[in-house]
Enzyme design. Structure first.
Site, PDB file in Angstrom:
ATOM      1  N   SER A  47       4.706  -1.416   3.151  1.00 45.17           N
ATOM      2  CA  SER A  47       4.068  -2.395   4.026  1.00 45.17           C
ATOM      3  C   SER A  47       4.219  -3.837   3.558  1.00 45.17           C
ATOM      4  O   SER A  47       3.253  -4.597   3.513  1.00 45.17           O
ATOM      5  CB  SER A  47       2.585  -2.059   4.202  1.00 45.17           C
ATOM      6  OG  SER A  47       2.036  -2.763   5.282  1.00 45.17           O
ATOM      7  N   SER A  48       5.453  -4.232   3.259  1.00 39.94           N
ATOM      8  CA  SER A  48       5.703  -5.623   2.863  1.00 39.94           C
ATOM      9  C   SER A  48       5.462  -6.588   4.015  1.00 39.94           C
ATOM     10  O   SER A  48       4.995  -7.714   3.808  1.00 39.94           O
ATOM     11  CB  SER A  48       7.142  -5.770   2.353  1.00 39.94           C
ATOM     12  OG  SER A  48       8.079  -5.401   3.351  1.00 39.94           O
ATOM     13  N   GLY A  58      11.495  -2.620   3.319  1.00 32.98           N
ATOM     14  CA  GLY A  58      11.992  -1.343   3.805  1.00 32.98           C
ATOM     15  C   GLY A  58      11.645  -0.163   2.930  1.00 32.98           C
ATOM     16  O   GLY A  58      12.214   0.919   3.078  1.00 32.98           O
ATOM     17  N   HIS A  97       0.777   7.693  10.768  1.00 28.90           N
ATOM     18  CA  HIS A  97       0.991   7.285  12.163  1.00 28.90           C
ATOM     19  C   HIS A  97      -0.097   7.781  13.114  1.00 28.90           C
ATOM     20  O   HIS A  97       0.180   8.136  14.261  1.00 28.90           O
ATOM     21  CB  HIS A  97       2.360   7.759  12.652  1.00 28.90           C
ATOM     22  CG  HIS A  97       3.495   7.264  11.814  1.00 28.90           C
ATOM     23  ND1 HIS A  97       3.829   5.932  11.731  1.00 28.90           N
ATOM     24  CD2 HIS A  97       4.359   7.925  10.999  1.00 28.90           C
ATOM     25  CE1 HIS A  97       4.859   5.786  10.901  1.00 28.90           C
ATOM     26  NE2 HIS A  97       5.192   6.974  10.441  1.00 28.90           N
ATOM     27  N   ARG A 156       0.817  -1.217   0.000  1.00 32.21           N
ATOM     28  CA  ARG A 156       0.000   0.000   0.000  1.00 32.21           C
ATOM     29  C   ARG A 156       0.848   1.263   0.000  1.00 32.21           C
ATOM     30  O   ARG A 156       2.023   1.260   0.382  1.00 32.21           O
ATOM     31  CB  ARG A 156      -0.938   0.018   1.193  1.00 32.21           C
ATOM     32  CG  ARG A 156      -0.199   0.056   2.552  1.00 32.21           C
ATOM     33  CD  ARG A 156      -0.181   1.442   3.170  1.00 32.21           C
ATOM     34  NE  ARG A 156       0.591   1.492   4.406  1.00 32.21           N
ATOM     35  CZ  ARG A 156       1.817   1.981   4.494  1.00 32.21           C
ATOM     36  NH1 ARG A 156       2.440   2.418   3.422  1.00 32.21           N
ATOM     37  NH2 ARG A 156       2.452   2.021   5.657  1.00 32.21           N
ATOM     38  N   ASP A 206      -2.405  -0.755   7.592  1.00 27.79           N
ATOM     39  CA  ASP A 206      -1.717  -1.575   6.597  1.00 27.79           C
ATOM     40  C   ASP A 206      -2.499  -2.842   6.279  1.00 27.79           C
ATOM     41  O   ASP A 206      -2.633  -3.242   5.117  1.00 27.79           O
ATOM     42  CB  ASP A 206      -0.316  -1.945   7.094  1.00 27.79           C
ATOM     43  CG  ASP A 206       0.564  -0.731   7.322  1.00 27.79           C
ATOM     44  OD1 ASP A 206       0.221   0.354   6.814  1.00 27.79           O
ATOM     45  OD2 ASP A 206       1.591  -0.863   8.015  1.00 27.79           O
TER      46      ASP A 206
END
Length: 277
Positions: free
Chosen positions: A207-208, A203, A94, A87, A252
């Site tokens: 959102s892996s 990284g 946050h 995404r 996520d």
């Protein structure tokens, strides 16, 4: 959004019903789409010839290659595939941790996993990226995630545990008692063989890690013959990812599960829901 993909079966919903027409998403089951219908996943109504060609030239060979790689590793073909997209976030950085709404969008980059159900008591996972070593864990859902060792396998373990923790609750989201599911009684008789292929760069801020958790949870759900709504999967994957020590607010996971092509989603919480924008 995230879905399980059978090898040959036609498009169906988890519970055999027609999906809801509204955009809220919280009552929709997680889709299962036929292996031969990848165009419906990656193009989703886009008639642009370049998009269709991209599916034919990239995604179809990708799934076929993953199936071959799976068979080389485990000695048989996978029973089904699961896909969970990454995404981007447009509004609300946050703030989901505090329950405030956000506006993310699912992307084409995704995690795909080939899955087979076994009769032993082990969950095995491998990855097409040699950077990530093969690993395994026992199928006991009470087994804690091994946070002492930083490994990508921990995210798979989180998703696996999340399904059983959710099904262990006495009430569903409507307040009705849950029906007994024979699949849960057969838990200790089943294992999983998993082979992951990730297109979401690690990284990258896409959102892996949550895509891994969502893919693992849906793989477990489908392997056990369970049918859960998008709202349920979004909530349980947010909760179970915390086993790894991260403070997940739910954005996520929700967009990976509820995302649709061509639209952003206004994601709200308590309860989690998503509206197309």
């Amino acid at each position: 959004g995230a879905m399980a993909t059978k090898r040959k079966d036609p498009d169906v919903q988890d519970d055999g019903t027609k999906p809801r027409d509204d955009a809220a998403g919280h009552g929709k089951p997680v889709n299962r789409v036929g292996y031969e219908e990848l165009e419906s996943i990656y193009a989703q109504g886009n008639e642009d010839a370049s998009v269709t060609r991209s599916v034919e030239e990239q995604q179809t060979p990708r799934y076929e290659k993953l199936s071959i790689t799976f068979e080389k590793e485990y000695g048989k073909k996978p029973d089904f595939f699961v896909r969970a997209p990454g995404r981007v976030n447009l509004i609300g950085e946050h703030i989901d941790y505090e329950g405030y709404s956000v506006m993310p969008m699912a992307i084409k980059l995704d995690v795909v996993v080939a899955v087979a159900v076994t009769d032993d008591s082990t969950i095995r996972a491998a990855n097409t990226n040699s950077k990530y070593e093969k690993g395994s864990f026992d199928n006991d859902p009470e087994l804690p995630v091994n946070t002492a060792k930083h490994s990508w396998i921990n995210y798979i373990h989180c998703g696996y545990k999340g399904i059983f923790e959710h099904m262990g609750d006495k009430l569903d989201f409507s307040g009705r008692p849950k029906k007994q599911n024979t699949a849960l009684a057969q838990l200790k008789e089943r294992g999983l063989q998993l082979f992951f292929d990730g297109a979401v760069p690690q990284g990258s801020g896409l959102s892996s890690s949550s895509a891994l958790v969502v893919a693992s949870a849906i793989a477990t759900m489908h392997a056990l013959g369970l049918s859960l709504s998008q709202q349920e999967v979004s909530k349980l994957t947010c909760t179970c990812e915390r086993h790894i020590g991260t403070l997940s607010g739910g954005m996520d996971q929700a967009i990976s599960v509820m995302g649709e092509a061509g639209v952003a989603k206004h994601v709200q919480f308590n309860p989690v829901r998503a509206t197309s924008v």
